[in-house]
Design an enzyme around this catalytic site. Structure first.
Site, PDB file in Angstrom:
ATOM      1  N   GLU A  39      16.897  -8.253 -26.253  1.00  0.00           N
ATOM      2  CA  GLU A  39      15.606  -8.293 -26.141  1.00  0.00           C
ATOM      3  C   GLU A  39      14.609  -8.821 -27.430  1.00  0.00           C
ATOM      4  O   GLU A  39      14.949  -9.345 -28.072  1.00  0.00           O
ATOM      5  CB  GLU A  39      15.542  -6.726 -26.019  1.00  0.00           C
ATOM      6  CG  GLU A  39      14.314  -6.341 -24.617  1.00  0.00           C
ATOM      7  CD  GLU A  39      15.818  -6.195 -23.894  1.00  0.00           C
ATOM      8  OE1 GLU A  39      14.434  -6.970 -23.024  1.00  0.00           O
ATOM      9  OE2 GLU A  39      15.609  -4.957 -23.214  1.00  0.00           O
ATOM     10  N   SER A  73       0.023 -10.314   0.428  1.00  0.00           N
ATOM     11  CA  SER A  73       1.469  -9.441   0.303  1.00  0.00           C
ATOM     12  C   SER A  73       1.512  -7.876   1.553  1.00  0.00           C
ATOM     13  O   SER A  73       0.097  -7.512   1.621  1.00  0.00           O
ATOM     14  CB  SER A  73       1.155  -8.846  -0.640  1.00  0.00           C
ATOM     15  OG  SER A  73       2.126  -7.859  -1.705  1.00  0.00           O
ATOM     16  N   GLU A 165       5.289 -19.442 -14.222  1.00  0.00           N
ATOM     17  CA  GLU A 165       4.826 -18.220 -14.762  1.00  0.00           C
ATOM     18  C   GLU A 165       4.017 -18.246 -16.298  1.00  0.00           C
ATOM     19  O   GLU A 165       3.056 -17.611 -16.982  1.00  0.00           O
ATOM     20  CB  GLU A 165       6.040 -17.022 -15.600  1.00  0.00           C
ATOM     21  CG  GLU A 165       5.174 -16.015 -16.061  1.00  0.00           C
ATOM     22  CD  GLU A 165       6.654 -14.963 -15.802  1.00  0.00           C
ATOM     23  OE1 GLU A 165       6.195 -13.828 -15.191  1.00  0.00           O
ATOM     24  OE2 GLU A 165       7.654 -15.156 -14.956  1.00  0.00           O
ATOM     25  N   ASP A 177      14.025 -13.734 -17.749  1.00  0.00           N
ATOM     26  CA  ASP A 177      14.443 -12.562 -15.927  1.00  0.00           C
ATOM     27  C   ASP A 177      14.008 -13.494 -15.061  1.00  0.00           C
ATOM     28  O   ASP A 177      15.161 -13.102 -13.914  1.00  0.00           O
ATOM     29  CB  ASP A 177      12.246 -12.311 -16.354  1.00  0.00           C
ATOM     30  CG  ASP A 177      11.987 -10.972 -17.419  1.00  0.00           C
ATOM     31  OD1 ASP A 177      12.715 -10.914 -17.677  1.00  0.00           O
ATOM     32  OD2 ASP A 177      11.455 -10.983 -17.840  1.00  0.00           O
TER      33      ASP A 177
END
Length: 384
Positions: A39, A73, A165, A177
């Site tokens: 992490e 969406s 991003e 990710d």
């Protein structure tokens, strides 16, 4: 009680989504991810070990005969509309900035895009630390490439989605990710070395050993675009600069005393020890030493709680409850400040541990947590 979070049937989701467009090119799915260990090491040129989840975001796309990008969406009422040439940092806000950012990044890389209508349907819990943002951005990337008739390759798509991003959505993630979402493989974890962006598939099949990876969404929301993630990244950059290193990947525990700052010392100690824990988890998996894997998970959580300071009471409660209930180990996963915990548990104890977590949350007056099935699943793909 904890609530089961179902990923949905991919074919049914895709069929319903395609029906929202007059002439869809296709429907594309990109999964969320669970990081098993490693992490805040990605932007420090370190090692990470994620798996792709069965929970995904789906994107249906149709071409237009103008230069408009429209984004809708299933989870939102409003539709966002923007001209492709007008997309730039600061021009699109909110969740749609992730989708618009992909179009901008692909155009920046020299690809011609047609006008497009995109409709998305997210089945990765929002704010869970399971990377719903990467699932959104990677499904949109596959959809846009299909509409444009291009195939830049998965490595190039990782670059494009990272730019989207960071520069359009304003979330400077390190690439873990997006890489996991695009390159994940069923039955495997993905060992990523961010020094040179190389990857290696590592077998991950706890169910063959009578174990289950339990993912608990605490419902304590987090966001990569808030200040906590950014400040930890800035701390790591400051520590590397003070040590005269390009990144903390080159640091060792012997370097800690040279920092002269307690906060930077603790940040660096987490990164250096976490990279080593990734190596040790991979070695343990290769030896089928699942007890060691669990112990390393718990060590990782303590490091994130105490040295990196990215845990919260809900995360700590799940870890403690899982370990008390018989888990081999548990840790928070994701960027921190909320989100999810993973626990490596005996399969026959999974339901009991989930129930105990739900009871602890109810006693504290917290919202009921969600529990997700987490077999290592396939990366981004077109849904047949």
């Amino acid at each position: 009680m904890a609530e089961h979070v179902d990923p949905g049937d991919p074919n049914e989701v895709a069929k319903a989504l395609a029906s929202r467009l007059a002439d869809p090119v296709g429907v594309f799915a990109a999964p969320g991810r669970v990081n098993l260990i490693g992490e805040h090491t990605d932007y420090n040129a370190g090692l990470c070990l994620p798996i792709a989840l069965p929970h995904a975001t789906y994107a249906a796309v149709a071409r237009r005969d103008d230069d408009l990008l429209t984004v809708a969406s299933v989870q939102q009422d409003a539709r966002v509309e923007v001209r492709l040439p007008d997309i730039a940092p600061g021009t699109v806000d909110g969740w749609a900035s992730y989708v618009a950012g992909v179009a901008w990044a692909l155009r920046e890389a020299g690809h011609e895009l047609p006008g497009m209508d995109l409709v998305v349907d997210g089945h990765v819990p929002l704010g869970s630390g399971l990377s719903s943002s990467a699932a959104l951005i990677c499904s949109a990337a596959l959809a846009m490439c299909a509409a444009a008739g291009i195939d830049p390759g998965r490595d190039a798509l990782v670059d494009a989605t990272m730019r989207a991003e960071a520069e359009i959505a304003g979330a400077p993630t390190g690439g873990l990710d997006q890489t996991a979402s695009l390159l994940g493989r069923e039955g495997h974890a993905l060992l990523i070395d961010f020094r040179d962006r190389t990857t290696r598939q590592v077998g991950w099949r706890p169910r063959s050993e009578g174990l289950e990876l339990l993912v608990v969404d605490t419902r304590a929301a987090h966001s990569h675009s808030d200040g906590g993630y950014r400040s930890r990244r800035e701390d790591c950059e400051a520590a590397a600069h003070r040590l005269g290193l390009a990144t903390l990947r080159e640091a060792t525990l012997a370097d800690l005393d040279r920092l002269g700052d307690d906060r930077l010392l603790r940040r660096t100690r987490h990164v250096v020890s976490e990279i080593e824990r990734v190596r040790q988890v991979v070695a343990a998996l290769e030896q089928d030493d699942w007890s060691r894997v669990g112990a390393l998970f718990t060590e990782s959580h303590a490091s994130m709680r105490d040295d990196f300071e990215i845990s919260c009471p809900e995360l700590d409660e799940v870890v403690a409850t899982a370990v008390d209930g018989g888990a081999l180990g548990a840790r928070m996963t994701g960027g921190g400040f909320g989100g999810s915990v993973i626990a490596l548990v005996p399969a026959d104890a999974a339901a009991s541990i989930a129930e105990q977590v739900g009871e602890r949350f109810a006693a504290r007056g917290w919202p009921a947590p969600g529990v997700l099935p987490a077999p290592a699943s396939a990366g981004a793909h077109e849904v047949a």
